[in-house]
Design a protein around this motif. Structure first.
Motif, PDB file in Angstrom:
ATOM      1  N   ARG A  71      -1.733   3.989   9.150  1.00 38.18           N
ATOM      2  CA  ARG A  71      -3.011   4.374   8.728  1.00 38.18           C
ATOM      3  C   ARG A  71      -3.044   5.623   8.188  1.00 38.18           C
ATOM      4  O   ARG A  71      -2.311   5.548   7.169  1.00 38.18           O
ATOM      5  CB  ARG A  71      -3.302   5.299  10.292  1.00 38.18           C
ATOM      6  CG  ARG A  71      -3.318   5.566  11.387  1.00 38.18           C
ATOM      7  CD  ARG A  71      -3.800   6.528  12.484  1.00 38.18           C
ATOM      8  NE  ARG A  71      -3.490   6.374  13.746  1.00 38.18           N
ATOM      9  CZ  ARG A  71      -3.187   7.024  14.938  1.00 38.18           C
ATOM     10  NH1 ARG A  71      -3.024   8.143  14.037  1.00 38.18           N
ATOM     11  NH2 ARG A  71      -3.428   6.074  16.469  1.00 38.18           N
ATOM     12  N   HIS A  72      -4.568   5.222   6.956  1.00 39.52           N
ATOM     13  CA  HIS A  72      -4.932   6.096   6.100  1.00 39.52           C
ATOM     14  C   HIS A  72      -3.827   6.338   4.270  1.00 39.52           C
ATOM     15  O   HIS A  72      -3.897   6.803   3.913  1.00 39.52           O
ATOM     16  CB  HIS A  72      -5.033   7.608   6.526  1.00 39.52           C
ATOM     17  CG  HIS A  72      -5.907   8.264   7.457  1.00 39.52           C
ATOM     18  ND1 HIS A  72      -6.842   8.221   7.893  1.00 39.52           N
ATOM     19  CD2 HIS A  72      -5.652   8.613   8.995  1.00 39.52           C
ATOM     20  CE1 HIS A  72      -7.674   8.167   8.425  1.00 39.52           C
ATOM     21  NE2 HIS A  72      -6.431   8.713   9.413  1.00 39.52           N
ATOM     22  N   TYR A  73      -3.766   4.968   4.072  1.00 37.75           N
ATOM     23  CA  TYR A  73      -3.060   4.398   3.100  1.00 37.75           C
ATOM     24  C   TYR A  73      -4.070   4.425   1.810  1.00 37.75           C
ATOM     25  O   TYR A  73      -5.423   4.174   2.105  1.00 37.75           O
ATOM     26  CB  TYR A  73      -2.341   3.184   3.309  1.00 37.75           C
ATOM     27  CG  TYR A  73      -1.082   3.269   3.902  1.00 37.75           C
ATOM     28  CD1 TYR A  73      -0.860   2.895   4.901  1.00 37.75           C
ATOM     29  CD2 TYR A  73      -0.218   2.810   3.634  1.00 37.75           C
ATOM     30  CE1 TYR A  73       0.054   3.379   5.850  1.00 37.75           C
ATOM     31  CE2 TYR A  73       1.118   2.753   4.348  1.00 37.75           C
ATOM     32  CZ  TYR A  73       1.659   3.433   5.281  1.00 37.75           C
ATOM     33  OH  TYR A  73       2.265   3.631   5.791  1.00 37.75           O
ATOM     34  N   ASP A  74      -3.804   5.264   0.951  1.00 38.43           N
ATOM     35  CA  ASP A  74      -4.496   5.359  -0.566  1.00 38.43           C
ATOM     36  C   ASP A  74      -4.401   4.347  -1.191  1.00 38.43           C
ATOM     37  O   ASP A  74      -5.459   4.301  -1.702  1.00 38.43           O
ATOM     38  CB  ASP A  74      -3.887   7.217  -1.162  1.00 38.43           C
ATOM     39  CG  ASP A  74      -3.648   7.894   0.074  1.00 38.43           C
ATOM     40  OD1 ASP A  74      -2.407   8.198   0.570  1.00 38.43           O
ATOM     41  OD2 ASP A  74      -4.781   9.062   0.254  1.00 38.43           O
ATOM     42  N   ASP A  75      -3.884   3.524  -1.208  1.00 40.92           N
ATOM     43  CA  ASP A  75      -3.581   2.793  -2.283  1.00 40.92           C
ATOM     44  C   ASP A  75      -3.272   2.192  -2.030  1.00 40.92           C
ATOM     45  O   ASP A  75      -2.212   1.612  -1.340  1.00 40.92           O
ATOM     46  CB  ASP A  75      -2.760   3.427  -3.846  1.00 40.92           C
ATOM     47  CG  ASP A  75      -3.492   4.666  -4.263  1.00 40.92           C
ATOM     48  OD1 ASP A  75      -2.115   5.373  -4.157  1.00 40.92           O
ATOM     49  OD2 ASP A  75      -4.284   5.207  -4.735  1.00 40.92           O
TER      50      ASP A  75
ATOM     51  N   ALA B  32       0.890  -0.627   0.151  1.00 37.28           N
ATOM     52  CA  ALA B  32       0.122  -0.310  -0.368  1.00 37.28           C
ATOM     53  C   ALA B  32       0.550   1.521  -0.235  1.00 37.28           C
ATOM     54  O   ALA B  32       2.185   1.005   0.336  1.00 37.28           O
ATOM     55  CB  ALA B  32      -0.872   0.460   1.286  1.00 37.28           C
ATOM     56  N   VAL B  33       0.911   2.665  -0.293  1.00 32.71           N
ATOM     57  CA  VAL B  33       1.425   3.893  -0.319  1.00 32.71           C
ATOM     58  C   VAL B  33       0.204   4.273   0.144  1.00 32.71           C
ATOM     59  O   VAL B  33      -0.962   4.265   0.513  1.00 32.71           O
ATOM     60  CB  VAL B  33       1.379   3.697  -1.790  1.00 32.71           C
ATOM     61  CG1 VAL B  33       1.886   5.563  -1.570  1.00 32.71           C
ATOM     62  CG2 VAL B  33       2.271   2.820  -2.771  1.00 32.71           C
ATOM     63  N   HIS B  34       1.122   5.685   1.287  1.00 34.19           N
ATOM     64  CA  HIS B  34       0.341   6.510   1.899  1.00 34.19           C
ATOM     65  C   HIS B  34       0.731   7.831   0.591  1.00 34.19           C
ATOM     66  O   HIS B  34       2.745   7.644   0.950  1.00 34.19           O
ATOM     67  CB  HIS B  34       0.989   7.272   2.921  1.00 34.19           C
ATOM     68  CG  HIS B  34       0.088   7.672   3.425  1.00 34.19           C
ATOM     69  ND1 HIS B  34       0.298   9.479   3.389  1.00 34.19           N
ATOM     70  CD2 HIS B  34      -0.823   7.197   4.908  1.00 34.19           C
ATOM     71  CE1 HIS B  34      -0.250   9.695   4.584  1.00 34.19           C
ATOM     72  NE2 HIS B  34      -0.961   9.503   5.254  1.00 34.19           N
TER      73      HIS B  34
END
Length: 127
Positions: free
Chosen positions: A112-116, A97-99
């Motif tokens: 927290r709040h990883y975007d992809d 995952a990417v933040h």
């Protein structure tokens, strides 16, 4: 558009090894972090390793610290998770995952709040 594609999962016996790969595209942000998460059946998805674009540090969860290692190619076009001495409790689906905003060691480890997210790759460790 960010795309993350994991590979390298499979069935392995306990104490064996696997190397997961996450091929990335579209990750061109000024600051970002890439993480490996895993989803074990019946448990919350947890971050087990992460690194930021410029943080210079790699986080590894206590449960894997002595056995796993995260690395990347120089351009972050691919990140890897080398898993040694696998245990049955490592069985699960592994995601990268990417933040897109924060790349600090302290933040990436929060999960927290990883975007992809990638689609995940199944790791099954047999006894």
């Amino acid at each position: 558009e960010v795309q993350l594609v994991e590979s390298g999962g499979g069935l392995v016996q306990a104490w064996g090894s696997l190397r997961l790969s996450c091929d990335t595209s579209g990750v061109t942000f000024d600051a970002y972090a890439i993480a490996w998460f895993r989803q074990i059946p019946g448990k919350f998805r947890e971050v087990i390793s992460c690194m930021g674009k410029s943080s210079g540090r790699t986080y590894l969860a206590n449960s894997v610290k002595a056995r796993f290692a995260m690395s990347n190619d120089n351009a972050m076009k691919a990140v890897y998770l080398k898993m040694n001495d696998l245990k049955t409790e490592d069985t699960g689906v592994y995601f990268c995952a990417v933040h897109r905003t924060y790349d600090s060691y302290g933040y990436c480890r929060t999960g927290r709040h990883y975007d992809d997210w990638g689609q995940g790759t199944q790791v099954t460790v047999s006894s």
